[in-house]
Scaffold this active site. Sequence first.
Site, PDB file in Angstrom:
ATOM      1  N   ASP A   1     -14.574  12.735  -6.676  1.00 40.78           N
ATOM      2  CA  ASP A   1     -14.368  13.503  -7.904  1.00 40.78           C
ATOM      3  C   ASP A   1     -15.371  13.093  -8.978  1.00 40.78           C
ATOM      4  O   ASP A   1     -15.801  13.922  -9.779  1.00 40.78           O
ATOM      5  CB  ASP A   1     -12.926  13.335  -8.402  1.00 40.78           C
TER       6      ASP A   1
ATOM      7  N   SER B   1     -12.898  17.450  -2.887  1.00 42.99           N
ATOM      8  CA  SER B   1     -13.721  16.246  -2.748  1.00 42.99           C
ATOM      9  C   SER B   1     -13.718  15.736  -1.306  1.00 42.99           C
ATOM     10  O   SER B   1     -14.469  14.817  -0.981  1.00 42.99           O
ATOM     11  CB  SER B   1     -13.238  15.149  -3.707  1.00 42.99           C
ATOM     12  N   HIS B   2     -12.880  16.300  -0.438  1.00 48.89           N
ATOM     13  CA  HIS B   2     -12.867  15.877   0.960  1.00 48.89           C
ATOM     14  C   HIS B   2     -13.026  17.051   1.924  1.00 48.89           C
ATOM     15  O   HIS B   2     -12.711  16.945   3.097  1.00 48.89           O
ATOM     16  CB  HIS B   2     -11.607  15.061   1.269  1.00 48.89           C
TER      17      HIS B   2
HETATM   18  P1  NDP Z   1      -5.126  12.307  -7.348  1.00 46.92           P
HETATM   19  O1  NDP Z   1      -5.165  11.378  -8.506  1.00 46.92           O
HETATM   20  O2  NDP Z   1      -5.645  13.673  -7.517  1.00 46.92           O
HETATM   21  O3  NDP Z   1      -3.629  12.448  -6.830  1.00 46.92           O
HETATM   22  C1  NDP Z   1      -2.920  11.311  -6.394  1.00 46.92           C
HETATM   23  C2  NDP Z   1      -1.514  11.684  -5.979  1.00 46.92           C
HETATM   24  O4  NDP Z   1      -0.767  11.978  -7.162  1.00 46.92           O
HETATM   25  C3  NDP Z   1      -1.445  12.939  -5.119  1.00 46.92           C
HETATM   26  O5  NDP Z   1      -0.443  12.780  -4.173  1.00 46.92           O
HETATM   27  C4  NDP Z   1      -1.116  14.040  -6.134  1.00 46.92           C
HETATM   28  O6  NDP Z   1      -0.462  15.145  -5.567  1.00 46.92           O
HETATM   29  C5  NDP Z   1      -0.208  13.284  -7.079  1.00 46.92           C
HETATM   30  N1  NDP Z   1      -0.171  13.846  -8.416  1.00 46.92           N
HETATM   31  C6  NDP Z   1      -1.214  14.278  -9.167  1.00 46.92           C
HETATM   32  N2  NDP Z   1      -0.770  14.713 -10.358  1.00 46.92           N
HETATM   33  C7  NDP Z   1       0.577  14.552 -10.358  1.00 46.92           C
HETATM   34  C8  NDP Z   1       1.604  14.839 -11.309  1.00 46.92           C
HETATM   35  N3  NDP Z   1       1.334  15.361 -12.480  1.00 46.92           N
HETATM   36  N4  NDP Z   1       2.867  14.563 -10.954  1.00 46.92           N
HETATM   37  C9  NDP Z   1       3.175  14.006  -9.752  1.00 46.92           C
HETATM   38  N5  NDP Z   1       2.241  13.748  -8.817  1.00 46.92           N
HETATM   39  C10 NDP Z   1       0.966  14.002  -9.123  1.00 46.92           C
HETATM   40  O7  NDP Z   1      -5.842  11.644  -6.071  1.00 46.92           O
HETATM   41  P2  NDP Z   1      -7.018  10.576  -6.027  1.00 46.92           P
HETATM   42  O8  NDP Z   1      -8.098  11.104  -6.874  1.00 46.92           O
HETATM   43  O9  NDP Z   1      -6.493   9.224  -6.329  1.00 46.92           O
HETATM   44  O10 NDP Z   1      -7.436  10.610  -4.488  1.00 46.92           O
HETATM   45  C11 NDP Z   1      -8.045  11.794  -3.967  1.00 46.92           C
HETATM   46  C12 NDP Z   1      -8.232  11.704  -2.474  1.00 46.92           C
HETATM   47  O11 NDP Z   1      -9.288  10.825  -2.147  1.00 46.92           O
HETATM   48  C13 NDP Z   1      -7.047  11.218  -1.646  1.00 46.92           C
HETATM   49  O12 NDP Z   1      -6.760  12.243  -0.721  1.00 46.92           O
HETATM   50  C14 NDP Z   1      -7.532   9.962  -0.928  1.00 46.92           C
HETATM   51  O13 NDP Z   1      -7.007   9.798   0.373  1.00 46.92           O
HETATM   52  C15 NDP Z   1      -9.012  10.233  -0.878  1.00 46.92           C
HETATM   53  N6  NDP Z   1      -9.797   9.010  -0.718  1.00 46.92           N
HETATM   54  C16 NDP Z   1     -10.323   8.705   0.510  1.00 46.92           C
HETATM   55  C17 NDP Z   1     -11.078   7.553   0.699  1.00 46.92           C
HETATM   56  C18 NDP Z   1     -11.621   7.178   2.039  1.00 46.92           C
HETATM   57  O14 NDP Z   1     -12.325   6.179   2.136  1.00 46.92           O
HETATM   58  N7  NDP Z   1     -11.323   7.887   3.102  1.00 46.92           N
HETATM   59  C19 NDP Z   1     -11.378   6.655  -0.428  1.00 46.92           C
HETATM   60  C20 NDP Z   1     -10.708   7.025  -1.649  1.00 46.92           C
HETATM   61  C21 NDP Z   1      -9.981   8.183  -1.792  1.00 46.92           C
HETATM   62  P3  NDP Z   1      -1.242  16.579  -5.377  1.00 46.92           P
HETATM   63  O15 NDP Z   1      -2.177  16.387  -4.240  1.00 46.92           O
HETATM   64  O16 NDP Z   1      -0.152  17.547  -5.099  1.00 46.92           O
HETATM   65  O17 NDP Z   1      -1.946  16.856  -6.681  1.00 46.92           O
END
Ligand code: NDP
Length: 342
Positions: free
Chosen positions: A190, A49-50
């Site tokens: 996403d 997604s990024h």
């Molecule tokens: P996710 O919900 O996919 O993941 C959030 C965090 O939880 C990650 O560090 C992930 O690690 C961890 N995680 C996921 N599943 C588990 C698990 N089962 N056990 C333990 N840890 C877990 O991310 P989001 O959808 O909330 O965000 C996605 C991206 O969007 C981010 O990188 C964020 O910076 C970006 N974003 C950017 C914005 C902007 O304006 N620039 C705005 C909003 C979001 P892992 O990566 O290893 O799965």
Amino acid sequence: MTSDSLAQIAQAELHALVLSALLGHGASDAQARAVADTVTAAERDGSHSHGIFRVPGYVASLRSGKVDGQAVPVLSRPAPASVVVDAAGGFAPLALATGIPALCETARATGVAVLSIGNCYHFAALWHEVEAIAAEGLIGFACTVATPMVAPAGGARPFFGTNPLAYAVPRPGRLPLVVDQASAAMARGDIMLAAEAGRAVPEGVGLGPDGAPSTDPARILEGAQLPFGGYKGAAIALLIEILAGGAIGGPFSDEAGAADNADGGPPVGGEFLMALDPAQLGGGSDWQQRIDGFLDRLSAIPGTRLPGARRHERRKALAAGSPLSVNGARLTALRQLADTRK
Ligand code: NDP
């Protein structure tokens, strides 16, 4: 465009295509290179997604003139523990690359330091910047605002941005712990990918334009996203508005939304970062080892994994220089952008 057909591309070629697409639409070499680094790293780590999904938005914001592709960030140090970077209307990645070395140098001297990025356009995942701080042996924290997409607890219209926060902690001899999450139940990228693929999203992700709960991503994009964890996630989104909006003199998400020209690119905004050196904050010289042991005890619990582990495992499994599997239709669109001059 569906997410089904995959295409193989070498990391270096992907980087070159992103670079060419941005250079061809008015970005300087430094601006284009910094964005291409984050896009390529996102695809490498499976943060689709990024990754190249975002390149049309970056290009659109150059085409519309919203983003100054030639911007040169300006760094100042208004107080002993403070580094400020005015991104001068450019993309966030170059401003971050400008400010993070000074942030880390300052935190090593003072124990704690803050980096405020202003007047930037952020469209990327935040793990990139906090990992860079952890690579310097410091604890890193970052958050940024966006435009209204998320309803506050009890509300039915967008007010907060999806407001991500990230933090990273160095681990001796290993990749750092990196947590990076939106304060929305699901990142907007996403939801857009789900809409593109015609896939429903889980309950609790958002509301339709009528304010009723929906699992249809297209309706949620027209309505409102929900914060994760109800009012507790909304309180995190609020904190991020205060730190990355109010405290650093940047726009809040509602102000950034009002200023945006809806070209599909990133909104104007700011980013708040912090670096901590626990050795100077009473944490002792063995703070990394102690946290490392704690994380080992945590991840030894059956069924658990550390945040960031998915990306890091993928990175380790990918031999240096081996090709990436990316969305075929998006790669074709990227090649077209790389071939198009403004
Ligand atoms: P996710 O919900 O996919 O993941 C959030 C965090 O939880 C990650 O560090 C992930 O690690 C961890 N995680 C996921 N599943 C588990 C698990 N089962 N056990 C333990 N840890 C877990 O991310 P989001 O959808 O909330 O965000 C996605 C991206 O969007 C981010 O990188 C964020 O910076 C970006 N974003 C950017 C914005 C902007 O304006 N620039 C705005 C909003 C979001 P892992 O990566 O290893 O799965």
